[in-house]
Design a protein around this motif. Structure first.
Motif, mmCIF file in Angstrom:
data_model
loop_
_atom_site.group_PDB
_atom_site.id
_atom_site.type_symbol
_atom_site.label_atom_id
_atom_site.label_comp_id
_atom_site.label_asym_id
_atom_site.label_seq_id
_atom_site.Cartn_x
_atom_site.Cartn_y
_atom_site.Cartn_z
ATOM 1 N N GLU A 35 0.825 -1.202 0.000
ATOM 2 C CA GLU A 35 0.000 0.000 0.000
ATOM 3 C C GLU A 35 0.861 1.254 0.000
ATOM 4 O O GLU A 35 2.062 1.214 0.304
ATOM 5 C CB GLU A 35 -0.949 0.006 1.204
ATOM 6 N N LYS A 36 0.254 2.359 -0.349
ATOM 7 C CA LYS A 36 0.956 3.640 -0.404
ATOM 8 C C LYS A 36 1.627 3.937 0.933
ATOM 9 O O LYS A 36 1.018 3.793 1.989
ATOM 10 C CB LYS A 36 -0.031 4.758 -0.744
ATOM 11 N N GLY A 37 2.905 4.343 0.879
ATOM 12 C CA GLY A 37 3.641 4.666 2.088
ATOM 13 C C GLY A 37 4.492 3.533 2.619
ATOM 14 O O GLY A 37 5.228 3.712 3.596
ATOM 15 N N MET A 38 4.420 2.349 1.983
ATOM 16 C CA MET A 38 5.165 1.181 2.475
ATOM 17 C C MET A 38 6.634 1.212 2.078
ATOM 18 O O MET A 38 7.422 0.409 2.567
ATOM 19 C CB MET A 38 4.527 -0.102 1.963
ATOM 20 N N GLY A 39 7.016 2.109 1.156
ATOM 21 C CA GLY A 39 8.426 2.233 0.797
ATOM 22 C C GLY A 39 8.814 1.571 -0.513
ATOM 23 O O GLY A 39 9.977 1.225 -0.709
ATOM 24 N N GLU A 177 7.773 3.036 15.995
ATOM 25 C CA GLU A 177 7.938 3.926 17.148
ATOM 26 C C GLU A 177 9.388 4.380 17.283
ATOM 27 O O GLU A 177 9.657 5.569 17.523
ATOM 28 C CB GLU A 177 7.496 3.210 18.423
ATOM 29 N N SER A 178 10.322 3.456 17.105
ATOM 30 C CA SER A 178 11.742 3.803 17.208
ATOM 31 C C SER A 178 12.136 4.813 16.143
ATOM 32 O O SER A 178 12.882 5.764 16.414
ATOM 33 C CB SER A 178 12.604 2.538 17.079
ATOM 34 N N TYR A 179 11.623 4.632 14.935
ATOM 35 C CA TYR A 179 11.961 5.577 13.860
ATOM 36 C C TYR A 179 11.421 6.971 14.188
ATOM 37 O O TYR A 179 12.135 7.968 14.045
ATOM 38 C CB TYR A 179 11.383 5.097 12.522
ATOM 39 N N LEU A 180 10.169 7.044 14.606
ATOM 40 C CA LEU A 180 9.586 8.346 14.911
ATOM 41 C C LEU A 180 10.362 9.059 16.018
ATOM 42 O O LEU A 180 10.604 10.272 15.943
ATOM 43 C CB LEU A 180 8.128 8.186 15.325
ATOM 44 N N LYS A 181 10.766 8.306 17.024
ATOM 45 C CA LYS A 181 11.481 8.917 18.146
ATOM 46 C C LYS A 181 12.925 9.256 17.793
ATOM 47 O O LYS A 181 13.425 10.324 18.161
ATOM 48 C CB LYS A 181 11.434 7.981 19.353
ATOM 49 N N ASP A 182 13.592 8.356 17.075
ATOM 50 C CA ASP A 182 15.013 8.556 16.783
ATOM 51 C C ASP A 182 15.253 9.532 15.636
ATOM 52 O O ASP A 182 16.174 10.353 15.694
ATOM 53 C CB ASP A 182 15.676 7.210 16.440
ATOM 54 N N PHE A 197 -2.292 3.802 14.306
ATOM 55 C CA PHE A 197 -3.102 4.174 13.164
ATOM 56 C C PHE A 197 -2.436 3.827 11.839
ATOM 57 O O PHE A 197 -3.106 3.625 10.825
ATOM 58 C CB PHE A 197 -3.376 5.673 13.227
ATOM 59 N N SER A 198 -1.110 3.754 11.832
ATOM 60 C CA SER A 198 -0.377 3.475 10.589
ATOM 61 C C SER A 198 -0.475 2.016 10.164
ATOM 62 O O SER A 198 -0.245 1.689 8.999
ATOM 63 C CB SER A 198 1.102 3.848 10.756
ATOM 64 N N LYS A 199 -0.772 1.122 11.098
ATOM 65 C CA LYS A 199 -0.908 -0.316 10.802
ATOM 66 C C LYS A 199 0.325 -0.882 10.095
ATOM 67 O O LYS A 199 0.217 -1.608 9.117
ATOM 68 C CB LYS A 199 -2.162 -0.564 9.963
ATOM 69 N N LEU A 202 5.219 2.706 7.624
ATOM 70 C CA LEU A 202 6.086 3.764 8.141
ATOM 71 C C LEU A 202 5.797 5.099 7.477
ATOM 72 O O LEU A 202 5.739 6.136 8.143
ATOM 73 C CB LEU A 202 7.555 3.384 7.930
ATOM 74 N N GLY A 203 5.616 5.102 6.165
ATOM 75 C CA GLY A 203 5.321 6.345 5.466
ATOM 76 C C GLY A 203 4.057 6.994 5.993
ATOM 77 O O GLY A 203 3.977 8.212 6.147
ATOM 78 N N ARG A 204 3.068 6.170 6.284
ATOM 79 C CA ARG A 204 1.808 6.678 6.829
ATOM 80 C C ARG A 204 2.028 7.263 8.219
ATOM 81 O O ARG A 204 1.472 8.318 8.551
ATOM 82 C CB ARG A 204 0.780 5.536 6.881
ATOM 83 N N ALA A 205 2.821 6.604 9.048
ATOM 84 C CA ALA A 205 3.084 7.092 10.394
ATOM 85 C C ALA A 205 3.789 8.444 10.352
ATOM 86 O O ALA A 205 3.451 9.358 11.121
ATOM 87 C CB ALA A 205 3.932 6.081 11.156
ATOM 88 N N ILE A 206 4.756 8.592 9.459
ATOM 89 C CA ILE A 206 5.477 9.858 9.320
ATOM 90 C C ILE A 206 4.530 10.960 8.865
ATOM 91 O O ILE A 206 4.541 12.080 9.387
ATOM 92 C CB ILE A 206 6.640 9.704 8.323
ATOM 93 N N GLU A 207 3.698 10.634 7.883
ATOM 94 C CA GLU A 207 2.726 11.605 7.361
ATOM 95 C C GLU A 207 1.770 12.070 8.455
ATOM 96 O O GLU A 207 1.483 13.259 8.585
ATOM 97 C CB GLU A 207 1.947 10.977 6.205
#
Length: 332
Positions: A35-39, A177-182, A197-199, A202-207
């Motif tokens: 899906e979109k945002g998966m890299g 979580e580690s990526y968002l924090k680091d 919410f990103s399920k 990672l791209g979705r979580a960043i967005e």
């Protein structure tokens, strides 16, 4: 962009693509699906960096410093062609003919390979897919085609059968979580919300974390949840109007509601905040646990699914949400 080593997760795909390059057993066509945002695009770019890099030491690829790497990093490599399309929802047969079929017989300018990248390849029309099929069946030896696909079911079986299929998998919550924090210095309750919410995307979580819009409609949904029992029908309609103006996709609002009631269910069973997404909403969870029964919460969960079905069937969204919120208000 830093090659495969800079990509989190999907170790098997990275290993397979690196091994293909190292052993010179590269296939002519690959499908990177997810899906979109998966890299997918990041994975494709890492593959091309590794493929074109001039560094002789395989362990040091990509060097990111040689002329080939610099051309890729700047988006100006003459032997990498990204297929574009003017119509947002469709890649037409003319797009495929003009950008691939009409140029595929032109040999690489510099090296041994010529790569065509088709972002959103599942938007190809049937005619476009059939046109591409001719190239997939008998490609020149130097050609590699990378199809980046959100929904592989939209590709013809005849097309899929000629591709090496690499399906990107969701990341673990801990990895996101580690990526968002680091990397983003993220903190606070919104980290947990974005991760859940990103399920695994990672791209979705960043967005989500970087979106002011998400923070706004998240707070709107939380206000409704905290006050739903005391809201009048008029209040509910007003809040629905505000939610519609703030939330770009109402299905996502339903996803957030579903997360909330899942947390509420777990809290009612365990009386424990550990492992919950909404750990910072202890007071609201306790209040709701005191006014709802377990069966009432399950009925609301069913109502959320009914609302989702109605939205997907293009039923009036105001009416769909009003019925859902009235159920949330009236359940005990």
């Amino acid at each position: 962009m830093s090659g495969f080593d800079g990509i989190i997760g999907n170790e098997l795909i990275k290993h397979q693509l690196k091994a293909a390059i190292k052993t010179n057993k590269i296939r002519h066509a690959y499908m990177l699906a997810g899906e979109k945002g998966m890299g997918k695009r990041t994975m494709a770019e890492a593959f091309m960096l590794e493929l074109f890099c001039n560094e002789e030491d395989e362990e040091k690829k990509p060097c990111l410093k040689c002329p080939e790497c610099k051309k890729i990093l700047s988006g100006n490599h003459p032997d990498i062609i990204y297929v574009n399309h003017e119509k947002p929802a469709t890649i037409s047969v003319d797009d495929i003919r003009e950008q691939i079929m009409d140029t595929v017989d032109i040999k690489p300018y510099a090296g041994e390979h010529k790569v065509y990248v088709i972002p959103e390849a599942d938007k190809m029309s049937l005619q476009a897919q059939n046109a591409l099929l001719k190239t997939l069946e008998e490609p020149p030896a130097y050609v590699i085609i990378l199809l980046l696909v959100n929904d592989e079911k939209k590709l013809l079986d005849t097309v899929r059968s000629r591709l090496v299929k690499e399906r990107l998998r969701p990341l673990t919550d801990n990895a996101i979580e580690s990526y968002l924090k680091d990397e983003l210095n993220a903190s606070g309750e919104m980290v947990d919300i974005c991760v859940a919410f990103s399920k695994g995307n990672l791209g979705r979580a960043i967005e989500l974390y970087n979106s002011d819009t998400f923070a706004d409609w998240y707070q709107r949904v939380m206000k409704i949840l905290r006050n739903i029992k005391t809201m009048s029908s008029t209040d509910i309609r007003v809040e629905i109007g505000k939610l519609q103006s703030e939330c770009p996709d109402l299905i996502e609002a339903l996803d957030l509601l579903e997360l909330w009631y899942r947390d509420l269910t777990m809290f009612m069973i365990t009386k424990n905040l550990n492992g919950l997404v909404f750990k910072g909403e202890r007071k609201a969870l306790m209040n709701m646990a005191s006014v709802y029964s377990y069966d009432g919460v399950q009925n609301i969960m069913e109502g959320i699914e009914v609302c989702r079905e109605r939205l997907n069937a293009n039923v009036n969204p105001e009416l769909s949400f009003e019925l859902l919120f009235l159920r949330m208000k009236d359940e005990n």
